[in-house]
Scaffold this motif. Structure first.
Motif, PDB file in Angstrom:
ATOM      1  N   GLU A   1       2.768  57.945  35.808  1.00 19.13           N
ATOM      2  CA  GLU A   1       2.797  59.125  36.179  1.00 19.13           C
ATOM      3  C   GLU A   1       3.528  59.804  36.539  1.00 19.13           C
ATOM      4  OE1 GLU A   1       0.623  58.076  39.119  1.00 19.13           O
ATOM      5  OE2 GLU A   1      -1.845  57.448  38.335  1.00 19.13           O
ATOM      6  N   TYR A   2       4.746  59.625  35.719  1.00 19.45           N
ATOM      7  CA  TYR A   2       5.724  61.049  35.564  1.00 19.45           C
ATOM      8  C   TYR A   2       5.355  62.305  34.013  1.00 19.45           C
ATOM      9  CZ  TYR A   2       8.520  56.870  37.411  1.00 19.45           C
ATOM     10  OH  TYR A   2       8.664  56.107  37.904  1.00 19.45           O
ATOM     11  N   ASP A   3       6.203  63.625  35.213  1.00 22.78           N
ATOM     12  CA  ASP A   3       5.682  64.623  34.271  1.00 22.78           C
ATOM     13  C   ASP A   3       7.191  64.886  33.570  1.00 22.78           C
ATOM     14  OD1 ASP A   3       3.569  66.108  36.104  1.00 22.78           O
ATOM     15  OD2 ASP A   3       4.618  65.748  37.661  1.00 22.78           O
ATOM     16  N   SER A   4       7.961  64.052  33.768  1.00 18.75           N
ATOM     17  CA  SER A   4       9.265  64.626  32.764  1.00 18.75           C
ATOM     18  C   SER A   4      10.391  63.095  32.781  1.00 18.75           C
ATOM     19  CB  SER A   4      10.036  66.002  33.250  1.00 18.75           C
ATOM     20  OG  SER A   4      11.293  64.657  34.318  1.00 18.75           O
ATOM     21  N   VAL A   5      10.871  62.863  31.678  1.00 20.17           N
ATOM     22  CA  VAL A   5      11.918  61.815  31.469  1.00 20.17           C
ATOM     23  C   VAL A   5      13.172  62.390  31.485  1.00 20.17           C
ATOM     24  CG1 VAL A   5      12.589  59.744  30.152  1.00 20.17           C
ATOM     25  CG2 VAL A   5       9.867  60.391  30.670  1.00 20.17           C
ATOM     26  N   ALA A   6      14.584  62.383  32.159  1.00 25.46           N
ATOM     27  CA  ALA A   6      15.348  62.841  32.202  1.00 25.46           C
ATOM     28  C   ALA A   6      16.591  61.966  31.816  1.00 25.46           C
ATOM     29  CB  ALA A   6      15.602  63.743  33.494  1.00 25.46           C
ATOM     30  N   THR A   7      17.241  61.919  31.630  1.00 32.62           N
ATOM     31  CA  THR A   7      18.503  60.937  30.976  1.00 32.62           C
ATOM     32  C   THR A   7      19.839  61.775  31.986  1.00 32.62           C
ATOM     33  OG1 THR A   7      19.420  62.939  29.413  1.00 32.62           O
ATOM     34  CG2 THR A   7      17.770  60.862  28.857  1.00 32.62           C
ATOM     35  N   ARG A   8      20.380  60.589  31.989  1.00 29.10           N
ATOM     36  CA  ARG A   8      21.444  60.724  33.150  1.00 29.10           C
ATOM     37  C   ARG A   8      22.846  59.477  32.723  1.00 29.10           C
ATOM     38  NH1 ARG A   8      22.207  55.982  36.721  1.00 29.10           N
ATOM     39  NH2 ARG A   8      23.777  57.629  37.561  1.00 29.10           N
ATOM     40  N   ARG A   9      24.298  59.837  32.361  1.00 28.76           N
ATOM     41  CA  ARG A   9      25.085  59.174  31.829  1.00 28.76           C
ATOM     42  C   ARG A   9      25.474  58.357  32.820  1.00 28.76           C
ATOM     43  NH1 ARG A   9      28.849  63.631  29.038  1.00 28.76           N
ATOM     44  NH2 ARG A   9      29.414  63.585  31.040  1.00 28.76           N
ATOM     45  N   VAL A  10      25.715  56.846  32.133  1.00 31.99           N
ATOM     46  CA  VAL A  10      26.348  56.525  33.212  1.00 31.99           C
ATOM     47  C   VAL A  10      27.645  55.679  32.922  1.00 31.99           C
ATOM     48  CG1 VAL A  10      23.674  54.711  33.332  1.00 31.99           C
ATOM     49  CG2 VAL A  10      25.281  54.020  31.567  1.00 31.99           C
ATOM     50  N   ASP A  17      23.356  62.075  39.473  1.00 29.94           N
ATOM     51  CA  ASP A  17      25.116  62.428  39.125  1.00 29.94           C
ATOM     52  C   ASP A  17      24.598  61.532  38.138  1.00 29.94           C
ATOM     53  OD1 ASP A  17      27.727  62.184  38.943  1.00 29.94           O
ATOM     54  OD2 ASP A  17      27.796  60.425  39.879  1.00 29.94           O
ATOM     55  N   GLY A  18      25.550  62.621  36.911  1.00 24.43           N
ATOM     56  CA  GLY A  18      25.432  61.895  35.220  1.00 24.43           C
ATOM     57  C   GLY A  18      24.050  62.560  34.704  1.00 24.43           C
ATOM     58  N   ALA A  19      24.017  63.802  35.499  1.00 26.30           N
ATOM     59  CA  ALA A  19      22.531  64.378  34.507  1.00 26.30           C
ATOM     60  C   ALA A  19      23.137  64.782  33.556  1.00 26.30           C
ATOM     61  CB  ALA A  19      21.732  65.227  35.769  1.00 26.30           C
ATOM     62  N   ARG A  20      22.191  64.953  32.816  1.00 25.08           N
ATOM     63  CA  ARG A  20      22.080  65.720  31.297  1.00 25.08           C
ATOM     64  C   ARG A  20      21.238  67.361  31.636  1.00 25.08           C
ATOM     65  NH1 ARG A  20      26.129  66.224  27.677  1.00 25.08           N
ATOM     66  NH2 ARG A  20      24.881  66.048  25.962  1.00 25.08           N
TER      67      ARG A  20
END
Length: 316
Positions: A115-124, A154-157
């Motif tokens: 149940e998510y509206d978006s999947v966002a990536t973040r750099r680790v 933090d690190g969000a693309r």
């Protein structure tokens, strides 16, 4: 059959686009239950990016392109993409393959099964990035999360896959001063953060200098926070109070000792300091006034000079 739309902002990416197209097409073709389109937004490139895009479009019907009349910036390119895609799921990706296409199936599966509206990536990790840039990037995320309503990890693309409902809300936000990372967080849809290790560019050089990144960060803070104005206001109150106290001390000293001032050096320093603070506060206020000025003009975010999308919104 549900459709996946990819938005790919491009600025002088003639070397990267063929590599991106090849790798991304291989991934999308494996998603047999979905149709797809790749919408490349040519942000006024000065190289052969447009020729590369038109060549791909003639070869593959899945390739669409929007060619701007001039360089409007990445934020305008993303907004143009949002306005002109037709998919049930929409993703924003960079053409330099720093956003791995191999993550798309996993992102799609999360949206379909959870149940998510978006999947966002973040750099680790920030391997390959200059240390000073990494340091200031982390500080920016810390500051903006503390002083604004935008939730930015933090690190969000910008690389994220969204449902159509979320895209419609983004399109409805027609503000001229756009900061997409802040908009994504502000609208409040439920987001799953997918971590991955930093990937270096496959070709070409980054278009983001330290100065451009700094300006982008300042714009983000001003667009999503009133804290700088509060700092200017409280700073003025504090200095006024301090000046009042110093004035009383000078009067008392004059009455008791007859000599109010020992020299002019300290006075000059105080005048310069107060003057600098005043100019700094005026600068903060000026930034907000400039944003208001641009909003009231209601100019389009972008102008499309050439496209292969029949019903494209050419100026929004």
């Amino acid at each position: 059959m549900k459709k996946i739309s990819l938005i790919i902002p491009c600025y002088n990416e003639e070397e990267s686009i063929p590599l991106f197209y090849r790798e991304t097409t291989n991934v999308l073709k494996k998603l047999e239950e979905y149709s797809y389109e790749m919408v490349f937004v040519n942000d006024g490139s000065t190289d052969n990016t447009l020729d590369v895009l038109t060549g791909l479009a003639e070869m593959d019907d899945h390739v669409k392109y929007l060619h701007f009349s001039r360089n409007f910036g990445k934020e305008a390119a993303m907004y143009a993409g949002f306005c002109n895609v037709s998919g049930d799921y929409v993703a924003v990706m960079d053409a330099d393959l720093q956003d791995p296409p191999s993550l798309l199936p996993q992102m799609l599966n999360i949206l379909e099964t959870e149940e998510y509206d978006s999947v966002a990536t973040r750099r680790v990790s920030r391997d390959g990035e200059p240390p000073i840039r990494s340091f200031f990037a982390r500080k920016f995320y810390q500051i903006i999360n503390r002083i604004s309503d935008a939730d930015i990890v933090d690190g969000a693309r910008d690389f994220r896959l969204m449902k159509r409902e979320m895209v419609n809300v983004i399109v409805a936000m027609k503000e001229a001063n756009r900061f997409s990372k802040g908009i994504f967080g502000w609208i409040g849809f439920k987001t799953y953060w997918l971590p991955y290790k930093n990937v270096e560019r496959v070709a070409g050089e980054t278009k983001w200098s330290f100065w451009k990144l700094f300006r982008y960060a300042v714009d983000g803070i001003i667009n999503f926070s009133q804290t700088p104005l509060s700092i200017a206001s409280w700073g003025g109150i504090l200095l006024t109070f301090c000046s009042f106290i110093i004035l009383i001390l000078i009067i008392i000293r004059k009455l008791m000792f007859g000599d109010a001032v020992d020299g002019w050096a300290s006075l000059v320093c105080i005048i310069i300091f107060i003057g600098g603070i005043q100019l700094f506060c005026l600068g903060i206020i000026g930034q907000y006034i400039a944003k208001i000025y641009l909003e009231t003009k209601r100019r389009p975010h972008y102008i499309i000079a050439k496209t292969n999308i029949d019903d494209a919104k050419r100026a929004e």
